[in-house]
Design a protein around this motif. Structure first.
Motif, PDB file in Angstrom:
ATOM      1  N   ASP A 425      -1.109 -20.582  12.162  1.00  7.91           N
ATOM      2  CA  ASP A 425      -1.426 -20.286  13.346  1.00  7.91           C
ATOM      3  C   ASP A 425      -0.318 -20.313  13.917  1.00  7.91           C
ATOM      4  N   PHE A 426       0.753 -19.931  13.711  1.00  9.73           N
ATOM      5  CA  PHE A 426       2.159 -20.117  14.418  1.00  9.73           C
ATOM      6  C   PHE A 426       2.487 -18.983  15.360  1.00  9.73           C
ATOM      7  N   TRP A 427       2.802 -19.110  16.513  1.00 12.66           N
ATOM      8  CA  TRP A 427       3.424 -18.512  17.602  1.00 12.66           C
ATOM      9  C   TRP A 427       4.628 -19.323  18.130  1.00 12.66           C
ATOM     10  N   PRO A 428       5.701 -18.940  18.842  1.00 14.88           N
ATOM     11  CA  PRO A 428       6.509 -19.716  19.261  1.00 14.88           C
ATOM     12  C   PRO A 428       5.928 -20.602  20.397  1.00 14.88           C
ATOM     13  N   ASP A 429       6.257 -21.992  20.148  1.00 15.32           N
ATOM     14  CA  ASP A 429       5.299 -23.082  20.917  1.00 15.32           C
ATOM     15  C   ASP A 429       3.904 -23.311  20.838  1.00 15.32           C
ATOM     16  N   LYS A 430       3.556 -22.522  19.720  1.00 17.43           N
ATOM     17  CA  LYS A 430       2.218 -22.683  19.474  1.00 17.43           C
ATOM     18  C   LYS A 430       1.900 -22.975  17.868  1.00 17.43           C
ATOM     19  N   GLY A 431       1.201 -23.774  17.478  1.00 20.48           N
ATOM     20  CA  GLY A 431       0.846 -23.858  16.020  1.00 20.48           C
ATOM     21  C   GLY A 431       2.029 -24.851  15.123  1.00 20.48           C
ATOM     22  N   LEU A 432       2.248 -24.515  13.924  1.00 23.85           N
ATOM     23  CA  LEU A 432       3.061 -25.080  12.967  1.00 23.85           C
ATOM     24  C   LEU A 432       3.437 -24.418  11.965  1.00 23.85           C
ATOM     25  N   TRP A 433       4.847 -24.402  11.859  1.00 21.81           N
ATOM     26  CA  TRP A 433       5.683 -24.043  10.975  1.00 21.81           C
ATOM     27  C   TRP A 433       6.633 -24.848  10.453  1.00 21.81           C
ATOM     28  N   ARG A 434       6.620 -25.146   8.994  1.00 22.69           N
ATOM     29  CA  ARG A 434       7.521 -26.097   8.391  1.00 22.69           C
ATOM     30  C   ARG A 434       8.397 -25.309   7.312  1.00 22.69           C
ATOM     31  N   TRP A 435       9.615 -25.505   7.276  1.00 29.54           N
ATOM     32  CA  TRP A 435      10.534 -24.897   6.522  1.00 29.54           C
ATOM     33  C   TRP A 435      11.567 -25.902   6.076  1.00 29.54           C
ATOM     34  N   ARG A 436      12.157 -25.363   4.595  1.00 26.30           N
ATOM     35  CA  ARG A 436      13.378 -25.734   4.049  1.00 26.30           C
ATOM     36  C   ARG A 436      14.377 -24.716   3.824  1.00 26.30           C
ATOM     37  N   TYR A 437      15.519 -25.087   3.650  1.00 30.72           N
ATOM     38  CA  TYR A 437      16.445 -24.031   3.630  1.00 30.72           C
ATOM     39  C   TYR A 437      17.449 -24.541   2.645  1.00 30.72           C
ATOM     40  N   TRP A 438      18.486 -23.830   2.132  1.00 37.37           N
ATOM     41  CA  TRP A 438      19.497 -24.114   1.140  1.00 37.37           C
ATOM     42  C   TRP A 438      20.423 -22.858   0.686  1.00 37.37           C
ATOM     43  N   GLY A 439      21.573 -23.233   0.543  1.00 39.38           N
ATOM     44  CA  GLY A 439      22.495 -21.958   0.171  1.00 39.38           C
ATOM     45  C   GLY A 439      23.681 -22.631  -0.290  1.00 39.38           C
ATOM     46  N   ASP A 440      24.508 -21.628  -0.710  1.00 41.44           N
ATOM     47  CA  ASP A 440      25.930 -21.866  -1.034  1.00 41.44           C
ATOM     48  C   ASP A 440      26.625 -20.651  -0.697  1.00 41.44           C
ATOM     49  N   GLY A 441      28.252 -20.845  -0.967  1.00 38.31           N
ATOM     50  CA  GLY A 441      28.965 -19.777  -0.726  1.00 38.31           C
ATOM     51  C   GLY A 441      30.566 -19.982  -0.989  1.00 38.31           C
ATOM     52  N   ALA A 442      31.358 -19.231  -0.704  1.00 34.45           N
ATOM     53  CA  ALA A 442      32.752 -19.240  -1.004  1.00 34.45           C
ATOM     54  C   ALA A 442      33.628 -18.710   0.105  1.00 34.45           C
ATOM     55  N   ILE A 443      34.598 -19.374   0.675  1.00 38.32           N
ATOM     56  CA  ILE A 443      35.483 -18.749   1.808  1.00 38.32           C
ATOM     57  C   ILE A 443      36.909 -18.873   1.187  1.00 38.32           C
ATOM     58  N   ALA A 444      37.272 -17.501   0.724  1.00 35.26           N
ATOM     59  CA  ALA A 444      38.600 -17.087   0.194  1.00 35.26           C
ATOM     60  C   ALA A 444      39.769 -17.518   0.937  1.00 35.26           C
ATOM     61  N   PRO A 445      39.894 -17.616   2.381  1.00 36.26           N
ATOM     62  CA  PRO A 445      41.087 -18.019   3.213  1.00 36.26           C
ATOM     63  C   PRO A 445      41.341 -19.446   3.027  1.00 36.26           C
ATOM     64  N   LEU A 446      40.175 -20.140   2.754  1.00 32.32           N
ATOM     65  CA  LEU A 446      40.184 -21.618   2.470  1.00 32.32           C
ATOM     66  C   LEU A 446      40.400 -22.244   1.321  1.00 32.32           C
ATOM     67  N   ALA A 447      40.218 -21.201   0.109  1.00 30.74           N
ATOM     68  CA  ALA A 447      40.186 -21.653  -1.045  1.00 30.74           C
ATOM     69  C   ALA A 447      38.874 -22.708  -1.389  1.00 30.74           C
ATOM     70  N   ALA A 448      37.680 -22.556  -0.763  1.00 32.80           N
ATOM     71  CA  ALA A 448      36.871 -23.447  -0.688  1.00 32.80           C
ATOM     72  C   ALA A 448      35.339 -22.767  -1.039  1.00 32.80           C
ATOM     73  N   THR A 449      34.721 -23.882  -1.453  1.00 29.41           N
ATOM     74  CA  THR A 449      33.092 -23.480  -1.685  1.00 29.41           C
ATOM     75  C   THR A 449      32.494 -24.312  -0.776  1.00 29.41           C
TER      76      THR A 449
END
Length: 874
Positions: A425-449
């Protein structure tokens, strides 16, 4: 007579008692009496006894019940009969549409009455209700006035959002004005027209014509809405002024069994991309009521953009809408191709629940995908939103919410992000929303992941990021290599969005392992801790500290107001030796000294970065393999604004060095700097008060201004040649005496570094050649031997040299030397005139005194023909 009087009196008293009893018990018997004419399952209830007031019958509250549900409530009603007309006034009429579900099924007990029959039954009456309110459409509440008689019926309704003036004469309904205010519509919508009603009110009007004008913020000009029909067919059209092609055209047909829209067309040319499409709709069994009406329809949207043409289709039904339990299946399929993005949809679902509060349930297989260019350089390879099991209603979103994003930047690299959670029953500022997030990537100019992970929730007015961890394996950029920088939460970031008491708090930590520099230096593991507290992300205070083992801590604090970031930093006094790791392979050892600093800064999109502060080094000492610097005092006040530095905000930048121990010692070094960088003609940078005690004398420069408009005069005072020789340590030559000089320096001249400089003796000078060196030179050349005989020992009374040095290192020197040479116990006057051209930059690389001196003597010595006696003077 008396007996008749008694009978009459008894009858009157009995009638009075009967009427009194009826009045006292009206709340009981009147509802039962009314029930004789009411539909089965409905009843009338009175909340108070009727009273006679001001020539009329006053009833406090009358409730019309469908079962136990109060379907209609009339408040404070007064009924009067004057001048042959009934007049009914009520303070309010409340109608609850939810109670319609409890009405019994209709029964066709008799033939239907015509409109004329109903009009003939109407009494001459005026009805006024101060406020009519229908739940759940309370927004349309207003005052109602009805004027009824057999020839005409007039209605006037007046509310903030809805008003109506209309008149019915026979079967002709004249809508003089219908005005309503709708969300998103700038001006109220007005409708007018005429409608011919059927003889029996059990079908659609036989004919009619309605017209309206609508003004929308999304449209450049108002649009005209026209609805016209004759018998069982007609058309609804929406046309913009000065445009012959309608925005909406819906031809329709109606029979007793079905209302059908065939080959309807619509278009919308005003968005970022023009779209259009078709509409078809079928309403079967519409006369049997909404629950029995079978709905089948189709709407499509045609798009064209990146990737070609697209077509999205919304299919409805077969199904129905109901006041209690709707069941209308739908499916959205196809692809939408916009200017930069492409969407692909397969969304099956159902519209369920009561018509007053429906909800949409997405079935298994519901999936929305997107790809294309999201930003100017960000290419979305694929974005996926699995939506199976998600429910949308007025209460909010419920179900599992997921998102997967894969994207890349051609120059910066790729990344992939996941979001997974659940909502109730989620609307902004009403109800409940739980989440988890994850991810990865690479940035070529910095030679970094990099990687990211965390959890959070949005419950009612609270948004909370409970965990966050993001960072790089390393960052390699230019000469810097940062190992394992990572940002984490040390306390949850919590934002209370309550309007009366908003509050945001949280703590962050940005840490990195050792940072290496190409020169061999390094910064020890460092950490920046920050605590934030404020009203919301657009208004908060922050405070924290930065420390890299022994370096620091540097305390920081400031505020962010949504447009500008302000802050201050304090670096308490600490030994310079903590910076030893930064020096790396420079073979430099910090011996002593302290550093302290403070700064303030301000940053915004419009004005950029502004800063100001003061750095102070006190009594610094550095030792290197070939020299040592002692007593360094350095003061750097500065300001930065609009990419321009100003040095010396409250006084000049000041450098003081007590001594530099080198091949020759330097003492009392001073230099002051004040002005702008980059410099301009009106904002110059000035170096002044430059001086150093060296070689028994002093080298000084009063002023050097950039951009340079005049030469900076470098002055040499009483430079002792014996100390020069002692510093250079040549074995073949010895010199004594002092010299002065002035060298006009140019730093931005197109040709010259020094122009018309001069050197001269200050008192007598002496020069002595080593005997073995002189003998060796004499053996190689007769001319050189003759010259060197007179230069083995010479006293110089006057020397004068001018020199020019170009910006390629080319040195031109013209010199005159006059003195007395002593050889074989005799004195001889010597006069030397020479011009020398040489590349000074190459000379500095290799000072070969013997060969240079030999060439100089051979080419420039001018000796007299006769020797004079030792005691002669000239």
């Amino acid at each position: 007579m008396s007996r008749g009087w008694k009978i009459f009196t008894t009858a009157v008293l009995t009638l009075i008692l009967l009427l009194a009893g009826l009045m006292l018990t009206v709340t009981r018997w009147l509802p039962h009496l009314a029930g004789i004419w009411l539909p089965a399952g409905t009843s009338v209830a009175l909340d108070g006894r009727p009273q006679w007031r001001n020539g009329g019958l006053f009833v406090p509250d009358v409730r019309y019940l469908a079962g136990d549900c109060p379907m209609a409530v009339v408040k404070d009603a007064t009924l009067q009969h004057t001048s042959g007309r009934w007049r009914l006034h009520a303070a309010g009429l409340d109608i609850d549409s939810d109670c319609f579900n409890q009405l019994p099924a209709g029964e066709n007990r008799a033939a239907p009455r015509s409109i004329a029959d109903w009009q003939a039954m109407l009494p001459a009456a005026d009805i006024n209700i101060d406020k009519v309110k229908v739940t759940p459409w309370q927004t349309w509440a207003g005052a109602l006035t009805l004027n009824l008689d057999g020839s005409a019926q007039r209605i006037r309704y007046s509310g903030e959002a809805l008003s109506l003036i209309a008149e019915l004469r026979g079967q002709q309904l004249d809508i003089q004005s219908l005005t309503l205010s709708a969300p998103g519509v700038e001006k109220p919508v007005s409708l007018a027209g005429t409608v011919t009603l059927p003889a029996f009110p059990d079908g659609l009007p036989e004919s009619g014509r309605l017209h309206s004008t609508l003004t929308l913020s999304a449209l450049p000009t108002p649009v005209a809405i026209n609805l016209a029909w004759q018998r069982r067919q007609g058309q609804l059209s929406v046309t913009q002024q000065n445009d012959d092609t309608p925005l909406l055209a819906l031809p329709w047909q109606a029979t007793a069994e079905e209302i059908r829209i065939n080959q309807g067309q619509w278009r919308w040319p005003y968005g970022p991309q023009p779209v259009s499409g078709g509409i078809s709709l079928s309403l079967r069994n519409w006369q049997q009521g909404l629950p029995a009406t079978e709905i089948v329809g189709r709407l499509n949207v045609l798009t064209q953009g990146r990737g070609g043409k697209g077509n999205v289709v919304l299919s409805l039904g077969p199904g129905h809408l109901d006041f209690v339990n709707s069941a209308l299946p739908f499916r959205i399929t196809g692809e939408s191709k916009l200017a930069q993005l492409q969407f692909y949809a397969g969304l099956p679902g159902d519209v369920q629940g009561a018509l007053s509060d429906p909800h949409i349930l997405l079935k298994p297989g519901a999936l929305l995908r997107m790809k294309g260019r999201l930003l100017s350089t960000l290419e979305v390879d694929e974005a996926r939103w699995p939506l199976a099991g998600v429910t949308l209603s007025s209460a909010g979103l419920s179900g599992r919410l997921q998102a997967i994003l894969t994207a890349h930047d051609p120059r910066r690299g790729r990344f992939r992000l996941h979001l997974d959670g659940g909502a109730r029953d989620f609307w902004p500022d009403k109800g409940l929303w739980r989440w988890r997030y994850w991810g990865d990537g690479a940035i070529a100019p910095l030679a970094a992941t990099w990687d990211i992970s965390g959890r959070g929730r949005w419950e009612d007015t609270v948004i909370e990021l409970t965990s966050l961890s993001t960072g790089f394996d390393r960052i390699a950029y230019g000469s810097v290599n940062v190992n394992s920088p990572r940002l984490t939460l040390t306390a949850p970031l919590r934002w209370q969005r309550d309007q009366k008491n908003p509050l945001m708090t949280g703590q962050f930590r940005l840490a990195a392992q050792r940072t290496d520099f190409s020169g061999g230096g390094y910064l020890p593991p460092a950490a920046l801790t920050l605590a934030v507290r404020g009203r919301d992300p657009a208004a908060f205070l922050y405070s924290g500290s930065l420390q890299a083992q022994a370096i620091g801590p540097v305390r920081v604090q400031g505020r962010w107001n949504g447009e500008r970031l302000r802050g201050q930093a304090w670096w308490p006094s600490q030994p310079l030796s903590v910076f030893q790791p930064l020096l790396g392979d420079l073979k430099m050892k910090i011996q002593s000294g302290t550093l302290r600093a403070q700064a303030a800064f301000s940053a915004s999109d419009e004005q950029g970065l502004s800063a100001g502060g003061h750095w102070v080094v006190t009594n610094g000492s550095v030792r290197m393999p070939d020299n040592q610097i002692n007593g360094v005092d350095f003061s750097l006040p500065f300001r930065l604004k609009a990419h321009q530095w100003y040095f010396g905000a409250k006084g000049p930048v000041s450098l003081r060095i007590k001594e530099i121990k080198n091949q020759f010692a330097l003492h009392n070094i001073t230099a002051d700097l004040q002005g702008w960088y980059p410099w301009r003609a009106r904002q110059p940078l000035r170096l002044s008060n430059v001086a150093v005690d060296v070689l028994g004398g002093k080298i000084s420069m009063e002023s050097l201004q950039m951009p340079q408009t005049e030469a900076a005069m470098l002055r040499l005072s009483n430079i002792d040649l014996s100390e020069v020789v002692a510093a250079v340590k040549p074995k073949q030559i010895a010199m004594s005496g002092k010299i002065n000089g002035a060298l006009p320096l140019w730093l931005n001249h197109s040709q010259w570094l020094v122009k018309e400089g001069w050197l001269a003796n200050s008192g007598p000078l002496t020069i002595r050649l080593d005997k073995d060196f002189a003998d060796a030179l004499s053996q190689n050349s007769i001319a050189a031997g003759a010259a060197l005989d007179w230069l083995r020992y010479m006293e110089i009374s006057r020397s004068w040299a001018t020199l020019d040095l170009d910006n390629l290192g080319g040195l031109t020197m013209k010199a005159q030397v006059e003195g007395t040479s002593r050889f074989s116990d005799k004195n001889q006057r010597v006069s030397l005139n020479y011009t020398q051209q040489e590349n000074l930059f190459q000379l500095w690389r290799s000072l070969r005194f013997g060969d240079n001196l030999q060439s100089w003597v051979e080419d420039n010595a001018n000796l007299p023909q006769q020797k004079e006696k030792k005691d002669e003077t000239h």
